[in-house]
Design a protein around this motif. Structure first.
Motif, PDB file in Angstrom:
ATOM      1  N   ASN A 120       0.634   3.249  -1.062  1.00 55.17           N
ATOM      2  CA  ASN A 120       2.089   3.427  -1.008  1.00 55.17           C
ATOM      3  C   ASN A 120       2.679   2.423  -0.021  1.00 55.17           C
ATOM      4  N   SER A 123       6.245   2.861   2.101  1.00 53.79           N
ATOM      5  CA  SER A 123       6.465   3.655   3.310  1.00 53.79           C
ATOM      6  C   SER A 123       5.524   3.215   4.432  1.00 53.79           C
ATOM      7  N   LYS A 124       5.863   3.570   5.654  1.00 55.14           N
ATOM      8  CA  LYS A 124       5.063   3.216   6.814  1.00 55.14           C
ATOM      9  C   LYS A 124       3.725   3.953   6.786  1.00 55.14           C
ATOM     10  N   GLN A 126       0.760   6.202   7.554  1.00 56.75           N
ATOM     11  CA  GLN A 126       0.595   7.447   8.297  1.00 56.75           C
ATOM     12  C   GLN A 126      -0.897   7.757   8.387  1.00 56.75           C
TER      13      GLN A 126
END
Length: 297
Positions: A120, A123-124, A126
């Motif tokens: 993904n 998005s940042k 995680q």
């Protein structure tokens, strides 16, 4: 040619739900070719269902996947997603729906964590989500044995201290990437073709967890893996030759059932040779997909 929406105000697909995919009279031929790879195909994949695509090389399986994901547009016919022409959707939003694991999945000269987080890129990263994806795919077992764990650099392209993974380990990372993406529509295009039967079974066990509640499609040469699907679609020369559940197709005693019989014979020969000539027996048992693919339906 850039693929874009065919309407001025593109549709945005719903997310975090199952999706229905429908092909109506779909045909496709590559530019400059007069040969149709997909021929007047009609097929419905219900929301939340799993469909297995089986067939020999050249049957049109991978091309069909690329049409469903709108990497290609049909030459004729229409593909619908949740009742709307797939060409009417915003392409960026559409592509986010798909989590795809190809046979030639990406191997990046980055850290283990980055390789998983590439599932993904919008998005940042995680790290907790990365570790959870690794646990779900079974990749955490070998990652945690590495000196730097999730920070371990992979391949030696840029760093001489980089770690080279086995094919099976890369496969598990690619599955972890799919878990990380949390996509609505899951697609596996022969991701286990280079693995033996035991390693493939492990990947499909992980896939079984990953596909829950999702619309999913997978392509495989090993017919035994098709038994988990809600619907099995047998492709031949760009057409649907047979379609139904595993039990229905076995009862039909057509191409699918005949191929299963061939597999059983190969397994039987493998067991006999395993007792007398172990090396030959092992070859029969581990190379079933190659043996089946070498035969005509």
């Amino acid at each position: 040619q850039t693929i874009k929406s065919t309407i001025d105000m593109p549709l945005i697909p719903k997310t975090h739900c199952g999706h229905t995919i429908e092909l109506k009279n779909v045909s496709f031929k590559y530019p400059g070719s007069s040969h149709c790879v997909i021929k007047n195909m009609n097929l419905t994949i219900k929301a939340g269902h799993t469909v297995a695509l089986v067939g020999l090389n050249g049957a049109g399986k991978t091309t069909l996947i690329k049409l469903i994901t709108r990497l290609y547009d049909p030459t004729d016919g229409v593909i619908f997603l949740d009742g709307h022409d797939i060409r009417e959707y915003d392409t960026k939003a559409l592509y986010k729906l798909y989590g795809i694991i190809f046979q030639d999945f990406g191997k990046y000269a980055e850290s283990v964590a980055d390789n998983i987080a590439f599932g993904n890129i919008a998005s940042k990263k995680q790290i907790d989500k990365v570790k959870n994806a690794a646990r779900n795919s079974g990749a955490d077992i070998f990652i945690e044995k590495m000196l730097l764990g999730y920070d371990t650099p992979l391949t030696k392209y840029f760093e001489s201290t980089g770690t080279e993974l086995s094919v099976g380990q890369w496969q598990k990372l690619s599955v972890a990437r799919a878990f990380y993406s949390d996509s609505d529509i899951l697609i596996l295009d022969e991701p286990t073709a280079s693995l033996d039967a035991i390693a493939e079974q492990e990947i499909y066990s992980q896939f079984d967890k990953l596909r829950k509640g999702k619309t999913s499609i997978f392509v495989s040469h090993r017919l035994s893996s098709a038994t988990i699907a809600d619907t099995v679609v047998v492709l031949e020369n760009g057409c649907v030759a047979e379609m139904g559940t595993h039990a229905e197709l076995m009862a039909l005693k057509g191409k699918y059932e005949q191929s299963h019989v061939i597999v059983k014979v190969i397994q039987w020969l493998g067991c006999i040779f395993l007792l007398s000539i172990p090396a030959i027996g092992s070859f029969f048992l581990l190379a079933q997909p190659l043996s089946v693919a070498a035969l005509k339906w």
